[in-house]
Write a protein that holds these residues in place. Structure first.
Motif, PDB file in Angstrom:
ATOM      1  N   ILE A 121      39.909  55.615  19.114  1.00  0.00           N
ATOM      2  CA  ILE A 121      39.697  56.988  18.620  1.00  0.00           C
ATOM      3  C   ILE A 121      40.342  57.140  17.242  1.00  0.00           C
ATOM      4  O   ILE A 121      39.762  57.740  16.335  1.00  0.00           O
ATOM      5  N   LEU A 122      41.529  56.567  17.084  1.00  0.00           N
ATOM      6  CA  LEU A 122      42.243  56.667  15.812  1.00  0.00           C
ATOM      7  C   LEU A 122      41.425  56.092  14.652  1.00  0.00           C
ATOM      8  O   LEU A 122      41.273  56.721  13.604  1.00  0.00           O
ATOM      9  N   GLU A 123      40.890  54.907  14.874  1.00  0.00           N
ATOM     10  CA  GLU A 123      40.105  54.260  13.815  1.00  0.00           C
ATOM     11  C   GLU A 123      38.860  55.068  13.472  1.00  0.00           C
ATOM     12  O   GLU A 123      38.520  55.258  12.311  1.00  0.00           O
ATOM     13  N   ASN A 124      38.214  55.541  14.533  1.00  0.00           N
ATOM     14  CA  ASN A 124      37.010  56.345  14.365  1.00  0.00           C
ATOM     15  C   ASN A 124      37.254  57.623  13.596  1.00  0.00           C
ATOM     16  O   ASN A 124      36.554  57.954  12.649  1.00  0.00           O
ATOM     17  N   ARG A 125      38.252  58.374  14.078  1.00  0.00           N
ATOM     18  CA  ARG A 125      38.512  59.698  13.539  1.00  0.00           C
ATOM     19  C   ARG A 125      39.114  59.662  12.143  1.00  0.00           C
ATOM     20  O   ARG A 125      38.955  60.597  11.381  1.00  0.00           O
ATOM     21  N   SER A 126      39.840  58.607  11.835  1.00  0.00           N
ATOM     22  CA  SER A 126      40.439  58.538  10.500  1.00  0.00           C
ATOM     23  C   SER A 126      39.542  57.731   9.564  1.00  0.00           C
ATOM     24  O   SER A 126      39.942  57.387   8.470  1.00  0.00           O
ATOM     25  N   ARG A 127      38.351  57.432  10.014  1.00  0.00           N
ATOM     26  CA  ARG A 127      37.391  56.597   9.277  1.00  0.00           C
ATOM     27  C   ARG A 127      38.054  55.315   8.794  1.00  0.00           C
ATOM     28  O   ARG A 127      37.941  54.920   7.642  1.00  0.00           O
ATOM     29  N   LYS A 128      38.766  54.688   9.711  1.00  0.00           N
ATOM     30  CA  LYS A 128      39.417  53.384   9.486  1.00  0.00           C
ATOM     31  C   LYS A 128      40.563  53.412   8.489  1.00  0.00           C
ATOM     32  O   LYS A 128      41.096  52.360   8.141  1.00  0.00           O
ATOM     33  N   LYS A 129      40.955  54.621   8.069  1.00  0.00           N
ATOM     34  CA  LYS A 129      42.070  54.680   7.124  1.00  0.00           C
ATOM     35  C   LYS A 129      43.393  54.402   7.840  1.00  0.00           C
ATOM     36  O   LYS A 129      44.307  53.833   7.286  1.00  0.00           O
ATOM     37  N   ILE A 130      43.486  54.872   9.080  1.00  0.00           N
ATOM     38  CA  ILE A 130      44.703  54.603   9.854  1.00  0.00           C
ATOM     39  C   ILE A 130      44.331  53.672  11.001  1.00  0.00           C
ATOM     40  O   ILE A 130      43.422  53.964  11.770  1.00  0.00           O
ATOM     41  N   LYS A 131      45.046  52.561  11.110  1.00  0.00           N
ATOM     42  CA  LYS A 131      44.625  51.548  12.076  1.00  0.00           C
ATOM     43  C   LYS A 131      45.499  51.434  13.325  1.00  0.00           C
ATOM     44  O   LYS A 131      44.990  51.396  14.433  1.00  0.00           O
ATOM     45  N   ASP A 132      46.796  51.342  13.145  1.00  0.00           N
ATOM     46  CA  ASP A 132      47.571  50.992  14.343  1.00  0.00           C
ATOM     47  C   ASP A 132      48.732  51.913  14.690  1.00  0.00           C
ATOM     48  O   ASP A 132      49.431  51.682  15.671  1.00  0.00           O
ATOM     49  N   PHE A 133      48.953  52.948  13.905  1.00  0.00           N
ATOM     50  CA  PHE A 133      50.074  53.834  14.206  1.00  0.00           C
ATOM     51  C   PHE A 133      49.804  55.198  13.587  1.00  0.00           C
ATOM     52  O   PHE A 133      49.389  55.283  12.438  1.00  0.00           O
ATOM     53  N   LEU A 134      50.028  56.253  14.367  1.00  0.00           N
ATOM     54  CA  LEU A 134      49.777  57.600  13.844  1.00  0.00           C
ATOM     55  C   LEU A 134      51.082  58.383  13.754  1.00  0.00           C
ATOM     56  O   LEU A 134      51.745  58.630  14.763  1.00  0.00           O
ATOM     57  N   LEU A 135      51.457  58.743  12.518  1.00  0.00           N
ATOM     58  CA  LEU A 135      52.590  59.637  12.319  1.00  0.00           C
ATOM     59  C   LEU A 135      52.004  61.040  12.165  1.00  0.00           C
ATOM     60  O   LEU A 135      51.314  61.322  11.185  1.00  0.00           O
ATOM     61  N   VAL A 136      52.271  61.898  13.168  1.00  0.00           N
ATOM     62  CA  VAL A 136      51.652  63.225  13.159  1.00  0.00           C
ATOM     63  C   VAL A 136      52.531  64.216  12.413  1.00  0.00           C
ATOM     64  O   VAL A 136      53.673  64.467  12.798  1.00  0.00           O
ATOM     65  N   LYS A 137      52.004  64.753  11.324  1.00  0.00           N
ATOM     66  CA  LYS A 137      52.740  65.725  10.511  1.00  0.00           C
ATOM     67  C   LYS A 137      51.912  67.003  10.365  1.00  0.00           C
ATOM     68  O   LYS A 137      50.844  67.116  10.930  1.00  0.00           O
ATOM     69  N   ASN A 138      52.413  67.938   9.568  1.00  0.00           N
ATOM     70  CA  ASN A 138      51.660  69.172   9.315  1.00  0.00           C
ATOM     71  C   ASN A 138      50.606  68.955   8.235  1.00  0.00           C
ATOM     72  O   ASN A 138      50.581  69.649   7.234  1.00  0.00           O
ATOM     73  N   ASP A 139      49.763  67.942   8.418  1.00  0.00           N
ATOM     74  CA  ASP A 139      48.703  67.710   7.432  1.00  0.00           C
ATOM     75  C   ASP A 139      47.438  67.250   8.174  1.00  0.00           C
ATOM     76  O   ASP A 139      47.298  67.566   9.347  1.00  0.00           O
ATOM     77  N   TYR A 140      46.581  66.510   7.535  1.00  0.00           N
ATOM     78  CA  TYR A 140      45.333  66.108   8.196  1.00  0.00           C
ATOM     79  C   TYR A 140      45.582  65.268   9.453  1.00  0.00           C
ATOM     80  O   TYR A 140      44.730  65.189  10.341  1.00  0.00           O
TER      81      TYR A 140
END
Ligand SMILES: [Zn+2]
Length: 198
Positions: free
Chosen positions: A140-159
């Motif tokens: 889901i991460l790869e899909n939703r970030s259009r492959k910009k984020i691959k293996d780790f998600l740092l969730v902040k107050n942004d996109y």
């Protein structure tokens, strides 16, 4: 005393035996039937009773009781998995029973009592097995970030927050868990970290 990897090995043994597609919560009935565990919901106004594991006097049958007033599905599943944890980890019962309170059953894992901590970790692994969660999360991460984020998600107050909402909605539903339980598991597996403001 058991280490986390020992607990994980026990969970995987249980899941392999009762494998089904989708969330592990779908296995509750099969497992209890096979293990001879009787499941009962009790409507109790007592906040201190959330779940319990009891053995009958003959020691043959086990009983899992949960408070029927738990209205959150994720919390309900976590409670049942937690009680199965006491069962499969063969925890010592006091007077044939373990009664678990609201604070004993911590979806975020930070529990002082070692027996309760073990049952919580069991529930976390049971509901969200590492291999399944990892594959689902990363795809889901790869899909939703259009492959910009691959293996780790740092969730902040942004996109990244928007990506997280999509992942959260899909995975809490798929695994039948609460957001708190999912977040804890993802952090534990080093797949995500949460730094957005409240
Ligand atoms: Zn417990």
């Amino acid at each position: 005393m058991k280490t986390n990897s020992e607990i994980e090995a026990i969970v995987n043994g249980v899941l392999t035996k009762y494998q089904k597609r989708g969330g592990s919560y779908k296995l509750f009935e099969d497992i209890m039937l096979e293990e001879g565990i009787v499941f009962k919901e009790i409507n109790s106004a007592n906040q201190n009773f959330v779940g319990a594991l009891t053995k009958g006097n003959t020691g043959q049958k086990s009983y899992i009781f949960i408070n029927g007033n738990i209205d959150n599905t994720g919390r309900r599943h976590f409670t049942i998995a937690h009680e199965l944890g006491h069962y499969f980890l063969a925890h010592q019962l006091k007077d044939n029973s373990i009664y678990c309170s609201n604070t004993d059953i911590a979806e975020e894992g930070n529990q002082f009592d070692p027996i309760e901590r073990e049952a919580n970790y069991f529930a976390s692994c049971f509901l969200m097995p590492e291999e399944k969660v990892k594959v689902a999360f990363l795809s889901i991460l790869e899909n939703r970030s259009r492959k910009k984020i691959k293996d780790f998600l740092l969730v902040k107050n942004d996109y990244t927050f928007g990506i997280w909402v999509l992942i959260r909605d899909e995975l809490t539903k798929r695994y039948g868990v609460s957001e708190a339980a999912l977040r804890y598991r993802l952090q534990y597996l080093r797949l995500a970290r949460f730094e957005f403001g409240r």
